[in-house]
Scaffold this active site. Sequence first.
Site, PDB file in Angstrom:
ATOM      1  N   GLN A  41      -4.665  -1.922   9.630  1.00 61.09           N
ATOM      2  CA  GLN A  41      -4.641  -3.229   8.968  1.00 61.09           C
ATOM      3  C   GLN A  41      -5.232  -4.297   9.881  1.00 61.09           C
ATOM      4  OE1 GLN A  41      -3.760  -3.639   5.776  1.00 61.09           O
ATOM      5  NE2 GLN A  41      -3.979  -5.864   5.760  1.00 61.09           N
ATOM      6  N   LYS A  90       0.848  -1.204   0.000  1.00 62.13           N
ATOM      7  CA  LYS A  90       0.000   0.000   0.000  1.00 62.13           C
ATOM      8  C   LYS A  90       0.884   1.256   0.000  1.00 62.13           C
ATOM      9  CE  LYS A  90      -3.826  -2.492   2.122  1.00 62.13           C
ATOM     10  NZ  LYS A  90      -4.603  -2.874   3.300  1.00 62.13           N
ATOM     11  N   ASP A 147     -10.862   2.611   4.057  1.00 61.37           N
ATOM     12  CA  ASP A 147     -11.157   1.175   3.929  1.00 61.37           C
ATOM     13  C   ASP A 147     -12.658   0.925   3.761  1.00 61.37           C
ATOM     14  OD1 ASP A 147      -9.132  -0.729   3.844  1.00 61.37           O
ATOM     15  OD2 ASP A 147      -8.705  -0.544   5.991  1.00 61.37           O
TER      16      ASP A 147
HETATM   17  N1  GUN Z   1      -7.053  -7.219   6.016  1.00 61.75           N
HETATM   18  C1  GUN Z   1      -7.388  -7.899   4.908  1.00 61.75           C
HETATM   19  N2  GUN Z   1      -7.853  -7.065   3.955  1.00 61.75           N
HETATM   20  C2  GUN Z   1      -7.812  -5.820   4.482  1.00 61.75           C
HETATM   21  C3  GUN Z   1      -8.163  -4.541   3.973  1.00 61.75           C
HETATM   22  O1  GUN Z   1      -8.625  -4.356   2.850  1.00 61.75           O
HETATM   23  N3  GUN Z   1      -7.970  -3.502   4.846  1.00 61.75           N
HETATM   24  C4  GUN Z   1      -7.481  -3.663   6.099  1.00 61.75           C
HETATM   25  N4  GUN Z   1      -7.352  -2.588   6.880  1.00 61.75           N
HETATM   26  N5  GUN Z   1      -7.164  -4.849   6.592  1.00 61.75           N
HETATM   27  C5  GUN Z   1      -7.320  -5.915   5.777  1.00 61.75           C
END
Ligand code: GUN
Length: 292
Positions: free
Chosen positions: A96, A52, A119
Site C-alpha cells: 500500500q 481490500k 496493482d
Molecule cells: N494508494 C492509493 N491507491 C493505491 C492503490 O491502488 N494501490 C496501492 N498499493 N496503494 C495505493
Amino acid sequence: MQLLDGKATAQKIREELKVAVDRRKEGGQKIPHLAAVLVGSDGGSLTYVNAKVKACDQIGFHSSLIKYDDTVTEKDLLEKVNELNNDNNIDGFIVQLPLPSHIDELKVTQAIDPLKDVDGFHPENLGKMVLNLPGFLPATPAGILQLLKRNNINTSGKDCIVIGRSNIVGMPLSIMLGRNNNPGNCTVTLAHSRTKNLKQKVLNSDIIIAAIGVPGFVTADMVKKDAVVIDVGTTRVKDDSKKNGWSLKGDVDFNNVAQKCSYITPVPGGVGPMTIASLMINTLYSMELRGK
Ligand code: GUN
C-alpha cells in the site's frame, strides 16, 4: 443527472467473481491468495487495506495482511517483497502506498515480480499497458473504465480532460482513455500544475476526471452542460458532525456540479469501491497469468 454508483457496480463485480471462485472450487483448482503489505498507521491506508481484505472474504479469495511499523527499514521491506515473490501460495500482492519518506517507493515497486503485481505499478506492466499487451492494469484507472463501460457511457471521439498526472491514476488513465478500445478512443488532455487556461480546457471537455486531491477544486463554472464527471479525490476533512471527526471530500464541488452534468460519481461510493473491485479482477487474472 445520473449518479455513477460505484458501490453497486463493485458489488455486481464481486458477485461475478464469487461465481468464478465457486467454479474453481468445484473443479478442484487453486483459490487466489492476495497479500497486502501495510507500512505505518495512516488512517486512510488502513481503511483501504481493510476494505481490500474484506472484499477477498466476500468473494472467497484467501488473503493475508502483513503490517509493519513506519520505522521498518527499506532492506526489511525489500526482503519481505522477495519472500512474497517466491511464495508459491501467494498469487498476487500489493504494497500500500504511500510509504514513509525513508523508503524508495520506486525501488519497492520494481522489486515486485511483475506476474504477482496485481496493482499494475511495475514498469513492465505499465509498459504492457501502454502497448495494449496482456498484463495487470492499475486498479483505479481500470475501475473507472469498468464504471464507464457498465453504465454504457460512450467515450469514443469525446474530448476528455484528466486533471492530475500521478503515476497511479492520472498518467495511466490518460493513456488508457486514448487507446483504440472501448472505453477509450477519447482525445485526452492531461492537465497538471503548469497547465495554462485550465478552466477553459475543462469547460471544453465532454468527460472530466479529477485526480489531484484538492477538495472541491472542480466548480460548476468549469463544467460544460451534460459533461460526464469522475471524481477520484478522497481527502479527509474535519467534520464535527461525524462521530470520527472527519468526512471524505472529493475534488469536485458535488452539489453544484451535479446540477449541470449528465453523470457524476459520488464521494464516497464512486471510484473508491471500483478500485477495490479492479484489484479483485486482477487477483483472479493472476491465476491465468501464472498458469494456475
Ligand atoms: N494508494 C492509493 N491507491 C493505491 C492503490 O491502488 N494501490 C496501492 N498499493 N496503494 C495505493
